[in-house]
Design a protein around this motif. Structure first.
Motif, PDB file in Angstrom:
ATOM      1  N   UNK A 183     -48.749 -51.269 -99.465  1.00 50.83           N
ATOM      2  CA  UNK A 183     -47.308 -51.404 -99.385  1.00 50.83           C
ATOM      3  C   UNK A 183     -46.712 -50.832 -98.120  1.00 50.83           C
TER       4      UNK A 183
ATOM      5  N   UNK B   8     -50.779 -50.249-104.123  1.00 46.27           N
ATOM      6  CA  UNK B   8     -49.872 -49.351-103.414  1.00 46.27           C
ATOM      7  C   UNK B   8     -50.336 -49.082-101.993  1.00 46.27           C
ATOM      8  N   UNK B   9     -51.629 -49.067-101.822  1.00 45.60           N
ATOM      9  CA  UNK B   9     -52.165 -48.778-100.500  1.00 45.60           C
ATOM     10  C   UNK B   9     -51.728 -49.822 -99.484  1.00 45.60           C
TER      11      UNK B   9
ATOM     12  N   UNK C 226     -44.401 -46.834 -95.308  1.00 45.63           N
ATOM     13  CA  UNK C 226     -43.649 -47.495 -96.363  1.00 45.63           C
ATOM     14  C   UNK C 226     -42.259 -47.784 -95.819  1.00 45.63           C
ATOM     15  N   UNK C 227     -41.690 -48.923 -96.157  1.00 51.35           N
ATOM     16  CA  UNK C 227     -40.340 -49.215 -95.663  1.00 51.35           C
ATOM     17  C   UNK C 227     -39.325 -48.160 -96.080  1.00 51.35           C
ATOM     18  N   UNK C 228     -39.562 -47.482 -97.191  1.00 53.71           N
ATOM     19  CA  UNK C 228     -38.568 -46.498 -97.663  1.00 53.71           C
ATOM     20  C   UNK C 228     -38.695 -45.151 -96.969  1.00 53.71           C
TER      21      UNK C 228
ATOM     22  N   UNK D 173     -52.499 -48.789-108.244  1.00 53.05           N
ATOM     23  CA  UNK D 173     -52.715 -47.768-107.216  1.00 53.05           C
ATOM     24  C   UNK D 173     -53.425 -48.366-106.015  1.00 53.05           C
TER      25      UNK D 173
ATOM     26  N   UNK E 280     -43.953 -57.637 -95.059  1.00 48.78           N
ATOM     27  CA  UNK E 280     -44.996 -57.071 -95.908  1.00 48.78           C
ATOM     28  C   UNK E 280     -46.263 -57.902 -95.688  1.00 48.78           C
TER      29      UNK E 280
END
Lengths: 327, 208, 741
Positions: free
Chosen positions: B52, B49-50, B70-72, B46, B31
């Motif tokens: 992440x 979040x950008x 995103x990793x997810x 928010x 990260x």
């Protein structure tokens, strides 16, 4: 799925540290079960430690046995010449599980760590002590045709879904583990747990412990082996019940035997007493039936899984028959 | 947006706490720094979040991509939503149907069950990358000829799986094909025709 | 005869095959639109009660979230207040539940919120944060426990001529006094369509009063009508695109709450919204084949003549809709019996409404009827095929009309030969191969040869190709392909020069693809549009064509030509230069034949099964399906459709069942690991044979329809084969190993 942090260490020690230090961290290898559980909100790790690039995927001879790296893919193990020659039962069990694609992703270590497929475990809106201790067991009085007949508790009647593990417990495998306190060897039969009062714990692994390999001692079970899996369709389904059988037969007399069942307990279920019945006896239907009866002693059914009390011995007989006939 | 003091319900921690905790925990995190910053300076969630997303290099159908994900994000969603390669299908999202089958470094896998970041540096082949310069792959030709589909939704996965099945040496007999293709469900039930197509390719001896 | 003359019947490859094998076919969640938003549904966790509150704060705060819409904040959907009051829309027809309109929970996993975000990942995460509070009420989800509350459908109560009323010919329940009689109960569990494509929609408000939907639907016109009504819009302001549909099998026959949710969400965020159900939601929100209990009584004479049949059924429906299907239809017309009684009832449960699933009703009813036929044949010590022949109907005994065509005997013969019926032994358990017991069974299927009105547009394009358009859909059977063949033959043009466009509500109108009716309806419209186009071109083509018959006009290699007149040869270029309209739109409607004849497709399925003596596993080793479906336009695609139905029948017979834990009113089967559908290894190499004789009354093409008869009768064929192999009669599907050991 929750957002999580992703790290990809290149050394086992770093991976172990990463998981040990972080209460919400977990290893990820093939991901075939973990990703599924994360999508459904059943597993919610805050950090994933990707171990796929650790050098743990070799399959090699080791001290009168076979050592299979924890990251060896299920497909690679099933197709491996050494495995097929020395431990064909393992190859059979692996190919009976999942699909070709999943076997290309799933690792040996991950396969052992699969969580149960119990429907109540999989639904956040239903009770499950394994998922959320204290909420009760949904299956106990619910729809339990897939559930355990051995070793259950009133907290959990789920079964372990792995096929590979049934073969490994039969073959007296040992799990090699590396953790914050160093390395240790866990006999396969002691690796998975019975549910007791703590069904949330599937195995005896401790926080941060990483499976590095599985050792299987060489044995005489290179020919008369069979993995009999009974399921509701011809392939790509979890077992209603399965049996791993390995025999050493000389002049139609059984010199050694290994027998284990899947789909009947919270762990792969080794049938030692039945093995003892087989040894020294002729490889006949009568012997097999006798062993099967002994194997089922202590089994107890619930509302929807009474068929397992009959399917169990029948499948044992079938597995032994086929193993004995294998040429 | 709700006030800063509101705590989200349930087991989900607030974003900021999560960022603070997790990014301080380890030295080898992938990260990037800005996340740490966002957490430290308590930027708006928010905004945080950008950041992440992690960087990812992949080769898809011969094209090299440098991405930020995103990793997810699963490999399947990355292909369909970020790269607009919608030939790879979502049929269950749990590895239970095979519609999402792609090749990673030549091996067939379920793209729905792996995170895209896990494939850093790998070569992905999807159905869009199977034909060479407008010429259909023999397996694609055979599927058309034998009508190995109806609605067409499982077809890309069937074809990617079929190519791998032949390459792996698991197409030796009708029975073997059926077993090693069982990870690809066709609800229209075109199985007989799919098997005929695979057998033709296998027996035709063409390079797959 | 030219090659073009034989397009109908040719095993042509699919016209959209290339798109399907290259990943180029776009399904409803695969359109790229600027500024796309992603919607994920949240479902209730109780089966019955009221929503007292929804806490969406955490979800609204989560990164990327654009909106969380619930009953408590949903914009008013104008049509919700008027829809339902329309007497032309009786409750039994169905239609979407009015989502977010009230606080009532009618079934578990009912949509209570839609979360919209800028990515799937973020929408899915936020959806988990939505928490609801309920005032729970006691629910009912078990049909067996509700049998005493079963009722005659309201529509039948109101109208004595309604087909769901009790039926009788001869004496009521005459089987009870028969000399040789049986009375058996049968159960079909809930089965779920589960097309491979998850139900998806992309909703785009192109203007405040103009809506475009890329939707998984079997009927673009019906979907347009539904949502135009919901939003009080003129129908022409709503466009529904379904160019490719990833299977449906009935579950996209009408619209569902998720479609309404996506449209509301798109309105709220003012962006195009994409929504895709999860596999779990495919169990709970888009219908299923209903759990059905049946009782069948039958009596016969010692020489094998049926004297009476009574067939009763109770199917489950929801509390908000009376779903009915033709479970008992086949019993009334298939066999010669002087006394027949049927009684159809419903039981209302706290579940989502069912929806017709492939071979709707008939497939359920045929399991009981065809199993009972086998049971009676066994009682009479008769070959089941011979028993059926002794009770064969040469005219429809229900309507007392002649069949338009019926070649079922030919089907029997074809199938019996191919499966090796002569190997079948009368005594169960007689055949084995090692540990496997072998048995043979048969099951018959029938479905009405329905035809509706349809319109097709045809035009000659400047490049000499012909473009045809129709709003019909293709959920997999190959509609575009067979229409191209029909057009090619009618025009005398190379099929490569024809493009048949479908799946768009702006195209000339057609009914919903369902009930095996598409070729019956759109086929003649295509044919007539092509004839009209030729006629139009003839009038533009000058003297040589002036007195020609339109049948003699063909379009070949860039020229309009005339049979029997080599000199009559006009280049398209000349026609095109002439100006004027080269387009036609033609509607084709069924004639009065339906009043004069009973029109049905017929099928018979023969199964050879192997049952393991110890494990009870069943393998279908042979499956032969034979059909009298009239003219077969494309043997390749039609054969494939039959094979697919057979595989669906294997699923029905051996594995498919969705189970609810009645304590929670929630499904315990929620994905493909719990709910099994057949995989490659379950399917034998299915053999198909068609009688392929045209029916002169359904339409000019002679077609009767295939989709439903492909599955109707398969499950009993397998169940009967299992009996023949083992002597065990399984009357509750699916036939899983636990029932056989």
């Amino acid at each position: 799925m929750n957002q999580f942090q992703y790290v990809r260490p290149s050394k086992p020690q770093a991976a172990i540290e990463a998981v040990t230090k972080d209460a919400n961290a977990t290893f990820i290898a093939g991901g075939t079960n973990l990703v599924d559980l994360m999508k459904r909100g059943i597993a919610t790790p805050q950090k994933l430690v990707d171990i796929n690039r650790l050098p743990l995927n070799k399959i090699e001879k080791e001290n009168n046995g076979l050592r299979i790296g924890a990251l060896a893919l299920n497909s690679a193990v099933a197709d491996d010449k050494l495995v097929r020659q020395k431990q064909p039962l393992l190859a059979l069990a692996l190919n009976a599980g999942a699909s070709a694609q999943l076997r290309n992703m799933a690792t040996v270590g991950g396969n052992m760590l699969q969580r149960t497929r119990c429907s109540y475990f999989y639904d956040l809106a239903m009770p499950c002590n394994k998922r959320e201790p204290g909420t009760g067991c949904g299956a106990l009085e619910g729809i339990n045709r897939m559930h355990a007949i051995f070793g259950f508790s009133d907290k959990c009647i789920a079964v372990h879904p792995s096929d590979m593990s049934v073969a490994l417990v039969a073959l007296d495998a040992t799990v090699l583990v590396s953790g914050p306190k160093g390395e240790r060897r866990i006999p396969f039969a002691d690796f998975h747990r019975l549910p007791g009062d703590t069904p949330e714990k599937d195995t005896n692994l401790e926080k941060g412990e990483l499976i590095t390999a599985v050792d299987i001692p060489d044995g005489p079970f290179t020919k008369h082996v069979h993995y009999q899996k009974v399921r509701e369709r011809a392939s790509y389904a979890f077992a209603l019940l399965s049996v791993a059988a390995a025999l050493d037969i000389e002049n139609n007399t059984i010199k050694a035997a290994r027998l284990a069942m899947g789909g009947v307990a919270h762990k792969p279920w080794r049938l030692t007493a039945a093995e003892q019945v087989l040894v020294g006896k002729p490889a006949t239907e009568a012997t097999f039936r006798q062993a099967a009866e002994v194997a089922m002693q202590g089994a107890k059914a619930f509302k929807h899984n009474a068929y397992k009390l009959k399917l169990g011995p029948n499948t044992i007989v079938q597995a032994l028959r086929t193993a004995a006939a294998a040429a | 947006m709700s006030s800063e003091t509101d705590k989200p319900a349930g087991h989900d921690e607030s974003r900021r706490t999560f960022l603070k905790q997790s990014s301080l925990l380890t030295a080898f995190t992938i990260v990037p720094g800005p996340v740490l910053q966002a957490a430290t300076y308590e930027l708006d969630e928010k905004v945080a979040a950008a950041f992440e997303k992690v960087s990812l290099k992949l080769e898809v159908n011969g094209v090299k991509h440098k991405l930020s994900v995103e990793p997810r994000t699963t490999l399947l969603d990355l292909l369909r939503e970020n790269l607009n390669l919608t030939g790879t299908k979502k049929g269950c999202d749990y590895g239970q149907c095979g519609a999402c089958t792609v090749h990673v470094d030549g091996q067939r896998v379920n793209s729905c069950l792996s995170f895209a970041v896990m494939h850093e540096g790998k070569k992905i082949t999807t159905i869009e990358g199977l034909a060479e310069g407008g010429k259909l792959h023999p397996m694609q030709e055979a599927f058309v000829k034998h009508d190995g589909f109806q609605c067409g939704y499982c077809t890309p996965g069937q074809i990617m799986s079929a190519v791998a099945c032949v390459r792996e040496g698991h197409a030796g007999s009708e029975t073997e094909i059926r077993e090693f293709m069982s990870g690809n469900i066709c609800r229209c039930g075109a199985y007989s025709n799919i098997v005929a197509a695979i057998q033709e390719v296998k027996n035709g001896g063409q390079k797959v | 005869m030219k090659a073009q003359d034989k397009q109908i019947g040719a095993p042509m490859n699919r016209v959209d095959g290339r798109l399907k094998v290259t990943g180029g076919a776009k399904y409803s969640a695969e359109y790229e639109l600027p500024n796309m938003a992603y919607a994920v549904l949240v479902g209730s966790t109780i089966a019955k009660g009221r929503l007292t509150s929804i806490d969406a704060k955490a979800a609204e705060k989560a990164p990327g979230v654009l909106a969380v819409v619930t009953h408590f904040n949903s914009p008013k959907v104008p049509g919700f207040d008027t829809a339902g009051k329309d007497p032309s829309q009786p409750a039994t027809v169905g239609g979407p539940l009015k989502i977010f309109k009230d606080d009532k929970i009618r079934y578990n996993d009912q949509v209570i919120a839609v979360v919209v975000a800028d990515s799937w990942e973020r929408a899915r995460y936020a959806a988990r944060l939505v928490k609801a509070q309920y005032a729970q009420e006691k629910h009912k989800t078990n049909l067996e426990a509700s049998v005493s509350d079963a009722f005659l459908p309201t529509a039948a109560k109101k109208n004595p001529k309604h087909p769901m009323n009790d039926y009788q010919r001869g004496q009521v329940d005459a089987y009870k006094t028969g000399a040789i009689k049986l009375e058996s109960e049968y159960v079909i569990p809930t089965e779920v369509h589960h097309p491979m494509e998850l139900q998806s929609i992309t909703a785009h408000w192109e203007a405040p009063d103009r809506l475009t939907l890329y939707d998984k639907t079997q009927g673009t016109m019906a979907t347009r009508r539904d949502f135009a009504k919901e939003w009080n819009l003129p129908e022409e302001n709503v466009k529904v695109i379904a160019t490719f549909v990833g299977g449906a099998f009935g579950n996209a026959l009408h619209s569902w709450p998720h479609e309404s949710a996506a449209i509301i969400a798109a309105k709220v965020v003012n962006r195009p919204v994409k929504l895709m159900l999860t596999r779990e939601q495919m169990f709970t929100n888009v219908g299923y084949r209903p759990y059905t209990w049946q009782k069948l009584g039958m009596s016969a004479t010692p020489d094998g003549k049926i004297t009476a049949i009574t067939h009763e059924s109770i199917g489950q429906t929801s509390t908000y809709e009376e779903f009915t299907e033709s479970t008992l239809a086949q019993t009334r017309m298939m066999y010669q019996s002087p006394n027949v009684t049927t009684r159809y009832r419903l039981a209302s449960l706290d579940v989502c409404s069912p929806i017709w699933m492939r071979g709707p009703g008939e497939a359920t009813g045929a399991f009981a009827l065809e199993s009972a036929m086998d049971e009676m044949a066994h009682m009479l010590n008769l070959d089941p095929l011979e028993f059926r022949l002794r009770n064969y109907t040469e005219q429809d005994p229900e309507k007392n009309k002649p069949w338009s065509t019926k070649f079922l005997k030919e089907c029997y013969q074809l199938g019996a030969e191919r499966v090796g019926w002569n190997k079948r032994q009368l005594k169960p358990g007689s055949l084995r191969d090692g540990e496997w017991l072998i048995g043979y069974g048969m099951g018959v299927g029938t479905f009405g040869a329905h035809r509706g009105a349809a319109t097709v547009g045809a035009q000659l394009l400047p490049d000499g190709t012909v473009l045809l358009q129709c709003a019909t859909t293709d959920i997999g059977p190959g509609t575009g392909t067979v229409m191209t063949q029909i057009a090619a033959e009618t025009l005398g043009l190379d099929p490569k020069k024809i493009r048949f466009e479908l799946g768009n509500s702006s195209f000339p109108k057609a009914g919903t693809q369902g009930g095996s009716s598409t070729v019956n309806s759109v086929g003649p419209a295509t044919q007539e549009a092509c004839l009209a186009l030729k006629e139009k071109l003839r009038t533009l083509a000058g003297a040589a064509f002036a007195s020609a018959k339109k049948e003699d006009v063909t379009l070949t290699d860039g020229y309009l030509t005339l049979a029997g007149n080599a000199g009559a040869r006009v280049p398209y270029a000349d026609l095109i230069k002439q100006g004027g309209d080269k387009a036609v739109t033609v509607e084709a409607k069924p004639g009065p034949e339906g009043q004069q004849y009973s029109m049905y497709s017929f099928s018979v399925h023969f199964a050879e099964v192997r049952v393991h003596e110890l494990t009870g596993e069943v393998r279908v080793s042979k499956l032969v399906s034979c059909a009298d479906a009239g003219t077969i336009v494309n043997e390749k695609t039609a054969g494939n459709q039959m094979k697919g139905g057979a595989v669906g029948g294997i699923g029905m017979a051996l594995m498919e069942a969705a189970h609810i834990d009645d304590r929670f009113g929630r499904y315990v089967t929620k994905d493909f690991a719990d709910y099994h559908v057949p995989v490659h290894a379950d399917s034998p190499d299915v053999q198909v044979a068609f009688v392929n004789k045209p029916d002169p009354h359904v339409n000019n093409l002679g077609t009767k329809g295939i989709g439903e008869i492909a599955i109707i009768g398969v499950a009993p064929a397998i169940a009967n084969a299992v009996f023949n192999a083992t002597g065990k009669r399984i009357r509750e599907l699916p036939i899983t190993p636990d029932k056989l050991i």
